[in-house]
Enzyme design. Structure first.
Site, PDB file in Angstrom:
ATOM      1  N   HIS A 292       2.219  12.291   0.816  1.00  0.00           N
ATOM      2  CA  HIS A 292       2.671  11.066   1.637  1.00  0.00           C
ATOM      3  C   HIS A 292       4.336  11.015   1.836  1.00  0.00           C
ATOM      4  O   HIS A 292       5.102  10.782   2.669  1.00  0.00           O
ATOM      5  CB  HIS A 292       2.201   9.645   1.526  1.00  0.00           C
TER       6      HIS A 292
ATOM      7  N   HIS B 205       0.858  -1.098   0.149  1.00  0.00           N
ATOM      8  CA  HIS B 205      -0.007  -0.347  -0.130  1.00  0.00           C
ATOM      9  C   HIS B 205       0.913   1.408  -0.238  1.00  0.00           C
ATOM     10  O   HIS B 205       0.745   1.926  -0.865  1.00  0.00           O
ATOM     11  CB  HIS B 205      -0.730   0.240   1.221  1.00  0.00           C
TER      12      HIS B 205
END
Length: 270
Positions: A159, A150
């Site tokens: 991120h 993921h």
């Protein structure tokens, strides 16, 4: 996506996690399973097996529910496990449960509650998972080795890089001839080349909540970033014994980026 699937004659679908927003499923009878999966991917070409990993949002709900055989009884396409291998003959895909790697999720500062029932100890879970991944990669005789998780290893999106994966999983991948790492997490489409190995990092996390517009300039290396799209879309991958073709599409099925390489060229380019 359905039209592209029909055109390329897809064999199966890979989902890179965060399968159900915002907080996974609350149990195996959660109507969100049908609302966000069965009732969405209805095109004839998408009635193939789906292989899914858990994302951090999935861990915020009942993570065990997504692994339950009850969901496969509801929709036989669904396969979701923590870490597993799909042997597609010349391609072998190693699915890795990456959420337990991220140390931030174990702190109160994260602000969320996670379903750690199967992860009583972060360090021991990661240790044994890495051991199993390394052993499986060493044993593999596949022409193409792909790891799916993921979280991103290399990303210029919201991120950015996942430090724990770069430090703990990436060295094992480099040592064992992995060709591609595919991930979600950042809500964009990306293709980034590793700077000191043949590994290509492919982000396909643009199913929803895209167009964030927050590219991280500190990791934006034009030499390694081959493609970035801050919008919704998906990707396809095709392999022969000698060649690989990766294509990124927008939501209308229009090609945004296409990368073709040979096995020989990929491993001689570093």
């Amino acid at each position: 996506m359905g039209r592209v699937g029909e055109k390329i004659g897809l064999d199966f679908v890979v989902s890179t996690g965060d399968n159900f927003y915002d907080n996974g499923l609350f149990n195996e009878h959660d109507p969100n399973f049908k609302e966000s999966f069965s009732n969405i991917y209805t095109a004839p070409s998408l009635q193939k097996q789906w292989y899914s990993v858990l994302g951090n949002h999935d861990y915020r709900g009942d993570a065990e529910a997504q692994l339950s055989s009850v969901l496969r009884e509801i929709d036989s396409r669904w396969t979701c496990l923590r870490s597993f291998i799909v042997d597609a003959e010349l391609v072998e895909i190693f699915f890795v449960d990456t959420t337990p790697f991220v140390k931030e999720y174990y702190t109160e500062e994260d602000g969320h509650t996670y379903d750690w029932r199967a992860v009583p100890s972060r360090n021991s879970y990661v240790k044994y998972l890495l051991r199993d991944v390394e052993a499986s990669l060493k044993k593999s005789k596949a022409t193409w080795k792909i790891v799916v998780g993921h979280h991103a290893m290399r990303s210029i999106g919201h991120h950015g890089n996942t430090v724990e994966l770069v430090e703990e999983l990436l060295p094992i991948m480099k040592e064992n001839g992995v060709d591609l790492y595919m991930n979600g997490h950042d809500h964009c489409l990306e293709h980034i080349s590793d700077e000191d190995s043949p590994i290509q990092f492919l982000t396909s996390g643009a199913g929803s909540k895209a167009w964030r517009g927050d590219v991280d300039p500190t990791t934006n290396n034009p030499k390694s970033v081959r493609f970035y799209y801050d919008g919704q879309g998906f990707m396809s991958a095709r392999f022969t014994h000698s060649d690989a073709e990766i294509v990124f599409y927008n939501v209308f099925g229009e090609v945004l980026h296409k990368w073709v390489t040979s096995k020989e060229l990929l491993h001689s380019s570093v």
